[in-house]
Design a protein around this motif. Structure first.
Motif, PDB file in Angstrom:
ATOM      1  N   PRO A  14       0.821  -1.207   0.000  1.00  0.00           N
ATOM      2  CA  PRO A  14       0.000   0.000   0.000  1.00  0.00           C
ATOM      3  C   PRO A  14       0.859   1.263   0.000  1.00  0.00           C
ATOM      4  O   PRO A  14       1.960   1.288   0.551  1.00  0.00           O
ATOM      5  CB  PRO A  14      -0.790  -0.115   1.308  1.00  0.00           C
ATOM      6  CG  PRO A  14      -0.775  -1.558   1.645  1.00  0.00           C
ATOM      7  CD  PRO A  14       0.530  -2.080   1.133  1.00  0.00           C
ATOM      8  N   GLY A  15       0.340   2.325  -0.627  1.00  0.00           N
ATOM      9  CA  GLY A  15       1.074   3.580  -0.661  1.00  0.00           C
ATOM     10  C   GLY A  15       1.847   3.769  -1.946  1.00  0.00           C
ATOM     11  O   GLY A  15       1.756   2.982  -2.891  1.00  0.00           O
ATOM     12  N   LYS A  16       2.662   4.823  -1.976  1.00  0.00           N
ATOM     13  CA  LYS A  16       3.379   5.195  -3.185  1.00  0.00           C
ATOM     14  C   LYS A  16       4.825   4.707  -3.209  1.00  0.00           C
ATOM     15  O   LYS A  16       5.532   4.906  -4.196  1.00  0.00           O
ATOM     16  CB  LYS A  16       3.362   6.714  -3.335  1.00  0.00           C
ATOM     17  CG  LYS A  16       1.950   7.290  -3.477  1.00  0.00           C
ATOM     18  CD  LYS A  16       1.982   8.793  -3.621  1.00  0.00           C
ATOM     19  CE  LYS A  16       0.565   9.355  -3.772  1.00  0.00           C
ATOM     20  NZ  LYS A  16       0.573  10.838  -3.910  1.00  0.00           N
ATOM     21  N   HIS A  22       9.444   0.835   1.121  1.00  0.00           N
ATOM     22  CA  HIS A  22       8.514   0.596   2.230  1.00  0.00           C
ATOM     23  C   HIS A  22       9.246  -0.101   3.386  1.00  0.00           C
ATOM     24  O   HIS A  22       9.133   0.297   4.550  1.00  0.00           O
ATOM     25  CB  HIS A  22       7.360  -0.271   1.724  1.00  0.00           C
ATOM     26  CG  HIS A  22       6.216  -0.362   2.670  1.00  0.00           C
ATOM     27  ND1 HIS A  22       4.971   0.104   2.371  1.00  0.00           N
ATOM     28  CD2 HIS A  22       6.117  -0.888   3.921  1.00  0.00           C
ATOM     29  CE1 HIS A  22       4.154  -0.120   3.394  1.00  0.00           C
ATOM     30  NE2 HIS A  22       4.832  -0.741   4.340  1.00  0.00           N
ATOM     31  N   VAL A  49       8.921  11.790   2.913  1.00  0.00           N
ATOM     32  CA  VAL A  49       7.631  11.291   3.377  1.00  0.00           C
ATOM     33  C   VAL A  49       7.302  11.996   4.683  1.00  0.00           C
ATOM     34  O   VAL A  49       8.178  12.543   5.361  1.00  0.00           O
ATOM     35  CB  VAL A  49       7.641   9.759   3.588  1.00  0.00           C
ATOM     36  CG1 VAL A  49       7.877   9.019   2.285  1.00  0.00           C
ATOM     37  CG2 VAL A  49       8.698   9.362   4.616  1.00  0.00           C
ATOM     38  N   VAL A  53       3.017   9.058   7.596  1.00  0.00           N
ATOM     39  CA  VAL A  53       3.225   7.912   6.705  1.00  0.00           C
ATOM     40  C   VAL A  53       4.165   6.909   7.363  1.00  0.00           C
ATOM     41  O   VAL A  53       3.923   5.698   7.335  1.00  0.00           O
ATOM     42  CB  VAL A  53       3.784   8.376   5.346  1.00  0.00           C
ATOM     43  CG1 VAL A  53       4.254   7.185   4.516  1.00  0.00           C
ATOM     44  CG2 VAL A  53       2.726   9.160   4.585  1.00  0.00           C
ATOM     45  N   SER A  54       5.237   7.415   7.976  1.00  0.00           N
ATOM     46  CA  SER A  54       6.168   6.541   8.684  1.00  0.00           C
ATOM     47  C   SER A  54       5.472   5.798   9.816  1.00  0.00           C
ATOM     48  O   SER A  54       5.612   4.574   9.964  1.00  0.00           O
ATOM     49  CB  SER A  54       7.323   7.381   9.249  1.00  0.00           C
ATOM     50  OG  SER A  54       8.074   6.652  10.191  1.00  0.00           O
ATOM     51  N   ARG A  56       2.175   5.250  10.281  1.00  0.00           N
ATOM     52  CA  ARG A  56       1.121   4.349   9.818  1.00  0.00           C
ATOM     53  C   ARG A  56       1.700   3.057   9.246  1.00  0.00           C
ATOM     54  O   ARG A  56       1.241   1.957   9.555  1.00  0.00           O
ATOM     55  CB  ARG A  56       0.262   5.053   8.778  1.00  0.00           C
ATOM     56  CG  ARG A  56      -0.933   4.224   8.305  1.00  0.00           C
ATOM     57  CD  ARG A  56      -1.899   5.048   7.477  1.00  0.00           C
ATOM     58  NE  ARG A  56      -1.264   5.613   6.301  1.00  0.00           N
ATOM     59  CZ  ARG A  56      -1.124   6.910   6.078  1.00  0.00           C
ATOM     60  NH1 ARG A  56      -1.541   7.790   6.976  1.00  0.00           N
ATOM     61  NH2 ARG A  56      -0.552   7.349   4.970  1.00  0.00           N
ATOM     62  N   ASN A  57       2.729   3.170   8.404  1.00  0.00           N
ATOM     63  CA  ASN A  57       3.331   1.980   7.801  1.00  0.00           C
ATOM     64  C   ASN A  57       3.994   1.088   8.844  1.00  0.00           C
ATOM     65  O   ASN A  57       3.927  -0.148   8.771  1.00  0.00           O
ATOM     66  CB  ASN A  57       4.355   2.388   6.741  1.00  0.00           C
ATOM     67  CG  ASN A  57       3.708   2.923   5.482  1.00  0.00           C
ATOM     68  OD1 ASN A  57       2.492   2.836   5.312  1.00  0.00           O
ATOM     69  ND2 ASN A  57       4.503   3.488   4.601  1.00  0.00           N
ATOM     70  N   LYS A 335      -4.025  -5.850   1.899  1.00  0.00           N
ATOM     71  CA  LYS A 335      -4.322  -4.922   0.809  1.00  0.00           C
ATOM     72  C   LYS A 335      -5.332  -5.512  -0.165  1.00  0.00           C
ATOM     73  O   LYS A 335      -6.233  -4.820  -0.643  1.00  0.00           O
ATOM     74  CB  LYS A 335      -3.026  -4.579   0.065  1.00  0.00           C
ATOM     75  CG  LYS A 335      -3.219  -3.734  -1.176  1.00  0.00           C
ATOM     76  CD  LYS A 335      -1.890  -3.502  -1.878  1.00  0.00           C
ATOM     77  CE  LYS A 335      -2.097  -2.779  -3.206  1.00  0.00           C
ATOM     78  NZ  LYS A 335      -0.845  -2.572  -3.931  1.00  0.00           N
TER      79      LYS A 335
END
Length: 400
Positions: A14-16, A22, A49, A53-54, A56-57, A335
């Motif tokens: 998930p994500g960019k 990741h 980032v 984001v850091s 959450r991942n 995902k």
């Protein structure tokens, strides 16, 4: 939520970020605070980032691995397989450390450390035993739940198959139950520094707190305990108890050490090549738990503590690459999992109009004005009231 058809084929997360990006972000975020982690990540990769984001991942990855470990424990309890490795000598030590939660609360995190006991070596004139190849398991949970939760790490290290095991612990009762559950045959050793904590109060009672006399008394008695065993020490404390039967520094500490007499036979343990200290778990508390979860200004939501601990365990046990592959699989499964959608309900046209109008009413919309027309305003007598200068203005005479 839909996904690009090639996402699964390319094994994207998930994500960019790319899968490697990741992983790198989660890994650096497991070492240091999220804000600092994104700074370092940007410096190393050139990719910027946000902190969220850091966070959450990382929390997602930790939660996935926590579930993997739970599933492993359930499988072990069901299948009860034998471990495939057969170590020579293992040390197990466990202890607790406090971490700060939100709203000023604190919670205890329990940590298990397992290591391979090495042959004794001479250091500074004494024979010293070191324990190497350490691995960690930590959880914020009760002592009973910790027993079963740590089953996976015990099995992975082959504790049941080891030729000899020593449980070097402090004197907490839950640690005895923990040892009974995992390895009843283990040699039980009371951490030497912990024993000293129950000898020091006796000397301070006799000679005063932190006096030179009490320090000398403690040093002599610890040397005696370490090299000659507890027999003379316990006999002396027994005599002191008869002399001071009401003094808790004497009676309480004597009872504590007498109950654990079999665990303070330090000359015997050293002759067998065992360590007599639980320093591996004390350093584990600092390295694994406190270094990441007890920084300045940190306060953790309760549900995020164990996911972070799960990542800290594998990163501090040097098993990141091995375990990250499992985490990636788990994240991709999350995902691709489609959320449950409630079946649609067929409604009539009149019901649809009523629902739309009701929704607009609740949102303060003026759709009903457009449908039904504006309401005629009620007469307001105050609109005809004269005030200010107009109150004193001359009115024109009526026309005849």
């Amino acid at each position: 939520m839909g996904f690009f058809p090639l996402d699964e084929e390319l094994e994207l997360l998930p994500g960019k970020l790319t899968p490697k990006g990741h992983e790198q972000l989660v890994r650096v975020s497991s070492w240091m605070p999220f804000r600092r982690a994104v700074e370092m990540y940007g410096e190393f990769t050139g990719i910027k980032v946000s902190k969220i984001v850091s966070q959450r991942n990382t929390e997602r990855a930790g939660a996935v691995y926590e579930e993997i470990q739970k599933a492993e424990v359930e499988w072990l309890q069901k299948k009860m397989p034998r471990a495939t490795i057969h170590p020579e000598k293992l040390q197990i030590s466990a202890d607790g450390a406090m971490v700060p939660l939100l709203h000023g609360a604190w919670a205890e995190v329990r940590t298990l450390v397992i290591g391979e006991v090495q042959p004794a070596v001479r250091e500074k004139g004494e024979m010293v035993v070191h324990t190497r190849n350490l691995s960690y398991f930590s959880r914020k949970t009760s002592s009973a739940e910790f027993e079963t939760a740590s089953l996976g790490e015990m099995h992975r290290r082959g504790v049941a198959n080891a030729k000899a095991v020593a449980a070097v612990m402090d004197g907490a009762e839950w640690l005895q139950s923990f040892t009974d559950y995992h390895c009843r045959r283990a040699v039980r050793i009371l951490d030497f520094a912990h024993a000293a904590e129950h000898i020091n109060p006796v000397g301070e009672f006799l000679y005063g707190e932190r006096t030179e006399e009490s320090k000398t008394w403690l040093k002599d008695h610890l040397h005696q305990l370490k090299h000659a065993g507890p027999k003379k020490l316990l006999l002396e404390m027994q005599k002191l108890e008869k002399k001071y039967p009401e003094e808790k520094p004497i009676t309480g500490n004597h009872a504590y050490l007498k109950k654990r007499e079999s665990q303070i036979q330090y000359p015997t343990f050293q002759a067998q090549g065992w360590p007599i200290g639980s320093g591996i778990v004390e350093s584990g508390n600092k390295l694994v738990v406190e270094a990441r979860l007890k920084g300045a200004g940190m306060h953790w939501a309760e549900q995020h503590v164990n996911p972070m601990l799960a990542l800290r365990n594998i990163i501090c046990s040097d098993r990141w690459q091995e375990e990250w592959a499992k985490i990636e699989v788990g994240i991709r499964k999350q995902k691709l999992k489609k959320p449950d959608v409630a079946p649609s309900k067929v409604i009539t046209g009149d019901e649809a109009i009523r629902l739309i109008l009701q929704e607009k009413l609740n949102s303060g919309d003026h759709l009903l004005d457009a449908v039904l027309g504006p309401k005629k305003p009620k007469p307001n007598p105050w609109k005809q009231f004269k005030f200010g200068k107009s109150l004193y203005q001359r009115q024109d005479p009526p026309k005849l």
